[in-house]
Scaffold this motif. Structure first.
Motif, PDB file in Angstrom:
ATOM      1  N   THR B  40      45.880  16.218  57.622  1.00  0.00           N
ATOM      2  CA  THR B  40      44.659  15.647  57.067  1.00  0.00           C
ATOM      3  C   THR B  40      43.975  14.805  58.133  1.00  0.00           C
ATOM      4  OG1 THR B  40      45.640  15.512  54.876  1.00  0.00           O
ATOM      5  CG2 THR B  40      43.749  14.087  55.312  1.00  0.00           C
ATOM      6  N   ILE B  44      44.948   7.423  54.983  1.00  0.00           N
ATOM      7  CA  ILE B  44      46.308   7.162  55.428  1.00  0.00           C
ATOM      8  C   ILE B  44      47.322   8.077  54.759  1.00  0.00           C
ATOM      9  CG2 ILE B  44      45.952   4.777  56.149  1.00  0.00           C
ATOM     10  CD1 ILE B  44      46.919   3.874  53.434  1.00  0.00           C
ATOM     11  N   HIS B  45      46.954   8.706  53.668  1.00  0.00           N
ATOM     12  CA  HIS B  45      47.862   9.649  53.017  1.00  0.00           C
ATOM     13  C   HIS B  45      47.304  11.058  53.146  1.00  0.00           C
ATOM     14  CE1 HIS B  45      50.373   6.605  51.234  1.00  0.00           C
ATOM     15  NE2 HIS B  45      49.304   5.958  50.834  1.00  0.00           N
ATOM     16  N   PRO B  46      48.201  12.052  53.110  1.00  0.00           N
ATOM     17  CA  PRO B  46      47.716  13.432  53.134  1.00  0.00           C
ATOM     18  C   PRO B  46      46.672  13.658  52.035  1.00  0.00           C
ATOM     19  CG  PRO B  46      50.099  13.388  53.327  1.00  0.00           C
ATOM     20  CD  PRO B  46      49.667  11.980  53.066  1.00  0.00           C
ATOM     21  N   GLU B  47      45.649  14.378  52.391  1.00  0.00           N
ATOM     22  CA  GLU B  47      44.621  14.814  51.446  1.00  0.00           C
ATOM     23  C   GLU B  47      43.741  13.698  50.904  1.00  0.00           C
ATOM     24  OE1 GLU B  47      45.753  18.085  48.987  1.00  0.00           O
ATOM     25  OE2 GLU B  47      47.788  17.949  49.762  1.00  0.00           O
ATOM     26  N   THR B  48      43.788  12.550  51.526  1.00  0.00           N
ATOM     27  CA  THR B  48      42.861  11.485  51.139  1.00  0.00           C
ATOM     28  C   THR B  48      41.831  11.314  52.245  1.00  0.00           C
ATOM     29  OG1 THR B  48      44.181   9.713  52.139  1.00  0.00           O
ATOM     30  CG2 THR B  48      44.670  10.294  49.850  1.00  0.00           C
ATOM     31  N   PRO B  49      40.613  10.945  51.885  1.00  0.00           N
ATOM     32  CA  PRO B  49      39.563  10.829  52.892  1.00  0.00           C
ATOM     33  C   PRO B  49      39.570   9.465  53.588  1.00  0.00           C
ATOM     34  CG  PRO B  49      38.639  10.428  50.727  1.00  0.00           C
ATOM     35  CD  PRO B  49      40.101  10.752  50.518  1.00  0.00           C
TER      36      PRO B  49
END
Lengths: 821, 205
Positions: B40, B44-49
């Motif tokens: 991503t 900071i997390h996968p799949e967050t913008p």
């Protein structure tokens, strides 16, 4: 779980590294030949060898709505790989996803049930003993025979749910009818699809009322992804959106949260949850006032010219004494420009407003009624209710009406609120006003041939089952009545995972625990099986042949049997056949599932029309539902499959899709897309709509997102999927979290009066303040402390659709201080 | 001899993870091991913008061995186990690899995994292609461009069907190959270009 190298790069280096992909200077221009030097050395294996695997053509068919033809690779009698089946006749619709690739892990995981089991400890204790099928059947049927003798056939209830979409499982419907048992049916999506059925009609499938997605490419100028995270929940067709965009379409996402689909969109419009109807109605009002209407469409393809009587019904020839009431000749009339009243179908140029008096009385048209109805949906009102600024609403209306062919891809986000039935109807309204339907590139809703293979459910003995929707079942079981019919449920036969997927499972668990005998037939242990008394192992999709429809593509598909049943598992057909035989109803269904499938294919409209029988279908593996240039509702005339053949933004006879008896349902209040606030999730007082007082305790919306990692709970324990998503978790806006002293990654408790979920929080800037998003798809034992997000939801349905309102709830969140396993 | 390369259209990739899982299953990768992963580019997390709601930004980058022409892993390999073959593919010869991990340190893309004695699979059966490379304790593994599939004229597993239609494969020396046509005229970026590695995975902008 082992530490994955998947995570390693993200945590340390890759954030810079991946970002650098974008930041680095570009090399532009044509690269025709490679800049790379020739090889250095090789000791690579180059001998050609043929794979020893047998390949079968099967269908992946969970409840994710995609329905994908896949190749199943079998080695030594085991499925070792699954891959996309490129033999699909139109490769634009070839498909596979991370779920469809991990079947081997689903099939051979520890959760798979191998043998029939009986409970030996308390219900839910997890203490089981292996038994044989004979003993299992004897225990079940002895009990059932006693119960039926004592209470009649309604002593038995069944729920088949969504785990196995194919024609074989439909045999349950026939047997339930023949036996006259109680069927508890769990519905989703019916707020939206019932409303679309009423307003624009549907083909054989209730989910089929739009142009095929490929036709957006090069034709559609504006695409609205509205109330859906399309790249997650409809991911197989998302490439068409991208291709349409690259061919010049503008893509706009309208959603309460900045969903992942926004990444490749041109505009994001944030909307307050469950207020989409207001936005669309306000657009309708602007479109009319600005003169952006399509007069031809309104006159000839919509109900606009129809004349309303006092009771809100359409004026017909019989009202003028020119036909026998309710006869075939009793046509709806319209008024020509010269004031004459004619069969609306014959009208040369019907008026849609300003009618002359008829026999001395004043009348208005459906169009005028709609215009008056829209008076409340002013820009002021819409801005306050939806939170969308007035100038954005105006330009959206302008763009939609005048920007060329437009497609609204509606999803089920809005459907998950109690008021979710009005929004699709208002989409039909704006589409009819502007002629954005029934032509190439212009469409609303979904195109999914779900259920187009149609076995005959009716039992030869003429009996029928007694149905209720799951949302009403606890109350029906408690009162012993489904509407006016008395029922005596004492045993429940369960297929699927009612408790893991349905809202308010605590309520349903109580209902089930009141039963004398709970029998479960399924392939993998789940929240439902663990409270049951007898467990029967079920085959997977690849252990029997079947015929499958649906999936957002033009095909119905035949699925081969790839492997023998796993250990002692048996098919749905075999188990329902045994039930039928126990009750001497063996003559109510064919001897074998092949016989059933033959009949199903023979009665399938689209195959029958093409002269395709079962043998031909089995050979071809694919059957076509429509041609490449297919347009929903055709491109001219009153050819929509509605009661009137027209787009019905005003629905004369609005019907429920639920089980409410006709005489107990008042459809008149649903004739126009009137907006009401949702039933629970209304945390602010706006205009005349007071905040739900629960907001004092429970200030957050909570959505159960459908991520690409799950299809209901079907992939809940697939290790590779878990490694990627590492859930369950809740997404939260960082500002909201910090205001509550919640730090990223901490364990939280989300709760309300119905239940709780204990799970870690992940900060997500895409989530609007005031909203929590907790992906569904996990079983209770996967939470750090046994709980689930489903327990937060209520089961309340409207009378329109018996549709659970999974998002229509309020919750609170706090740091969880208890211990975790 | 073909010179294989791969292109990924970042205007089409929406991070569906199909390529990473296709790779993992086809190659019977042990738990925790991924030859291909979808990163991503966002929060900071996968799949967050990234950004601040509602002004957010998100994209994805599938990352696997870049099969660099100027591969740092090749340069540091003390035994020659890691080498570039005549098709441009960076290969590790498991028989020669001594598991010194210097290539893991040298590779800027973090696509190499050391197989230690704790490795395990989720299932009792071997999944994937019958001729997928085995897993030898004490060696380093990574993407082979599915050399076993190439040997019988097939494409790498990650290429077999990208739902986003974002992946292109083929012979970089052949102007009529799918990849040559895909990259022709497009704005191209390479992952960590400043490392000077000359990757054969092209990211189309």
């Amino acid at each position: 779980m082992p530490i994955s190298n998947y995570q390693r790069f993200s945590r340390r280096r890759f954030v810079e590294g991946a970002a650098a992909l974008l930041a680095l200077g570009a090399v532009s221009g044509t690269i025709g030949c490679s800049p790379h030097q020739e090889s250095v050395k090789s000791n690579e294996v180059t001998q050609k060898s043929e794979p020893p695997d047998q390949i079968f053509e099967c269908v992946c068919r969970s409840n994710c709505m995609q329905i994908c033809p896949i190749r199943v690779h079998v080695r030594d009698g085991k499925i070792v790989r699954t891959s996309a089946n490129m033999a699909i006749p139109d490769q634009r619709y070839a498909r596979i996803c991370l779920k469809g690739l991990t079947h081997a892990e689903r099939l051979y995981s520890n959760e798979r049930l191998k043998y029939p089991m009986k409970r030996v400890g308390e219900r839910g204790s997890g203490e089981w003993e292996r038994i044989g099928w004979d003993e299992a059947y004897k225990t079940i049927f002895d009990t059932w025979n006693d119960l039926v003798e004592k209470y009649g056939s309604t002593a038995l209830a069944a729920s088949t749910y969504a785990g196995n979409y194919g024609a074989n499982r439909d045999v349950s419907e026939r047997i339930a009818n023949a036996l006259g048992m109680v069927i508890v049916q769990s519905f989703y999506d019916m707020n939206m699809d019932n409303a679309l059925d009423q307003s624009i009609g549907h083909d054989l499938s209730t989910f089929w009322h739009a142009n095929p997605p490929h036709s957006m490419v090069g034709n559609t100028k504006n695409i609205y992804i509205w109330a859906v995270n399309y790249c997650n929940s409809q991911l197989q067709n998302y490439h068409f959106v991208n291709e349409a965009r690259q061919a010049g379409a503008k893509v706009t996402v309208i959603d309460p949260v900045w969903a992942q689909s926004c990444q490749l969109a041109d505009e994001y419009i944030q909307i307050r949850p469950a207020t989409d109807t207001v936005l669309a109605n306000a657009m309708a009002k602007i479109i009319i006032e600005s003169g952006w209407t399509d007069e031809e469409f309104l006159k000839f393809r919509s109900v606009a010219p129809f004349i309303l009587k006092d009771d809100g019904r359409f004026l017909r020839l019989s009202d003028l004494g020119k036909a026998k009431p309710e006869s075939d000749d009793d046509k709806i009339v319209a008024m020509e420009q010269d004031g004459s009243l004619v069969d609306a179908a014959d009208a040369k140029n019907p008026r849609i407003e300003n009618l002359d008096d008829i026999e001395g009385l004043a009348y208005i048209t459906a169009y005028e009624k709609t215009v008056a109805f829209l008076a409340d949906y002013t820009l002021d009102f819409a801005e306050e209710i939806t939170g969308v600024p007035q100038d954005v609403i105006s330009s959206l209306a302008n763009e939609y009406a005048t920007g060329g062919p437009a497609t609204i891809l509606i999803g089920w986000g809005n459907d998950r609120f109690l008021n979710g039935h009005s929004f699709p109807q208002s989409c039909a309204l704006i589409a009819a006003l502007t002629g954005q339907i029934g032509r190439v590139g212009a469409s609303i809703g979904d195109n999914n041939g779900w259920g187009t293979i149609t076995p005959d459910y009716s039992a030869p003995n003429g009996n029928t089952c007694i149905k209720t929707a799951a949302c009403h079942a606890p109350q029906c079981f408690e009162s012993g009545k489904i509407f006016d019919t008395e029922i005596y449920p004492h045993s429940f036969f369960l297929q699927g995972n009612l408790l893991g997927n349905y809202p308010n499972p605590n309520l349903f668990e109580k209902m089930l625990l009141d039963m004398d005998l709970l029998v479960w037939h399924g392939s993998r242990m789940n929240d439902t099986s663990r409270i049951c008394d007898i467990l029967l192992p079920a085959t997977s999709w690849f252990e029997e042949e079947d015929c499958v429809s649906g999936g957002g593509h033009p095909f119905v598909m035949y699925s081969e049997k790839a492997i023998e049943p796993y250990f002692e598992s048996r098919t749905d057909y075999a188990v329902w056949r045994a039930i039928a035989e126990n009750f001497n109803l063996g003559d109510q269904i064919p001897e074998t599932s092949e016989g059933w499938l033959r009949d199903a294919v023979a009665s399938t409209k689209h195959l029958k029309e093409q002269g395709v029988d079962f043998d031909a279908f089995r050979e071809a593996k694919f059957g076509r539902l429509y041609d490449d240039d297919y347009v929903w509702g055709s491109t001219e005339g009153a050819n929509f499959p509605t009661e009137t053949g027209r787009v019905q933004f005003y629905v004369e006879n609005f019907k429920t899709s639920g089980f409410t008896p006709v005489d107990q349902f008042d459809g008149t209040k649903y004739r126009l897309p009137k907006w009401e606030p949702p039933c629970e999730a209304w945390p602010e007082t706006i205009r005349d709509y007071p905040a739900n007082p629960l907001v004092e305790k429970y200030p957050f919306y909570c959505f159960e997102a459908h991520t690409k990692y799950h299809s209901q709970t079907q992939w809940s324990h697939v290790s590779t999927v878990l490694e990627l998503e590492q859930g369950p978790y809740v997404w939260m806006n960082p500002q909201d979290a910090m205001a509550l002293g919640i730090e990223d990654g901490v364990m939280t408790r989300i709760y309300n009066d119905r239940g709780e979920a204990i799970l870690p929080v992940r900060f997500n800037e895409g989530i609007a303040p005031g909203i929590l998003v907790a992906p569904r798809g996990y079983q209770r034992d996967q939470y750090p402390v046994e709980s689930s997000v489903q327990t937060l939801s209520h089961e309340i349905c409207s009378d329109v659709a018996d549709n659970p309102s999974l998002f229509d709830k309020l919750v609170a969140i706090e740091v969880y201080t208890g211990g975790v396993a | 001899m073909a010179l294989f390369g791969m292109a990924i259209d970042m205007t089409r990739c929406f991070g569906c993870q199909t390529c990473s899982v296709a790779c993992k299953m086809a190659n019977n990768l042990p738990s925790g091991m991924w030859f291909n992963r979808v990163e991503t580019i966002g929060g900071i997390h996968p799949e967050t913008p990234s950004g601040t709601f509602p002004n957010c930004s998100l994209s994805y980058a599938p990352i696997s061995c870049q099969h660099c022409e100027n591969a740092p892993c090749v340069a540091v390999c003390p035994t020659g186990a890691t080498h570039v073959d005549e098709r441009g593919i960076v290969i590790i010869d498991a028989d020669t690899c001594i598991g010194c991990k210097s290539c893991i340190e040298a590779c800027p893309y973090e696509v190499r995994t050391f197989v230690d004695d704790s490795f395990s699979h989720y299932l009792d059966i071997s999944v994937g292609e019958f001729d997928a490379p085995g897993h030898k304790i004490g060696t380093v593994e990574k993407c082979t461009f599915c050399s076993n599939l190439l040997a019988r004229g097939e494409e790498p597993a990650c290429m077999q069907l990208c739902p986003g239609r974002a992946r292109y494969w083929g012979d970089l020396d052949d102007p009529d190959s799918e990849i040559s046509k895909a990259i022709s005229g497009r704005k191209i970026k390479f992952c960590l270009e400043e490392e000077g590695t000359s990757p054969k995975v092209y990211y189309l902008q």
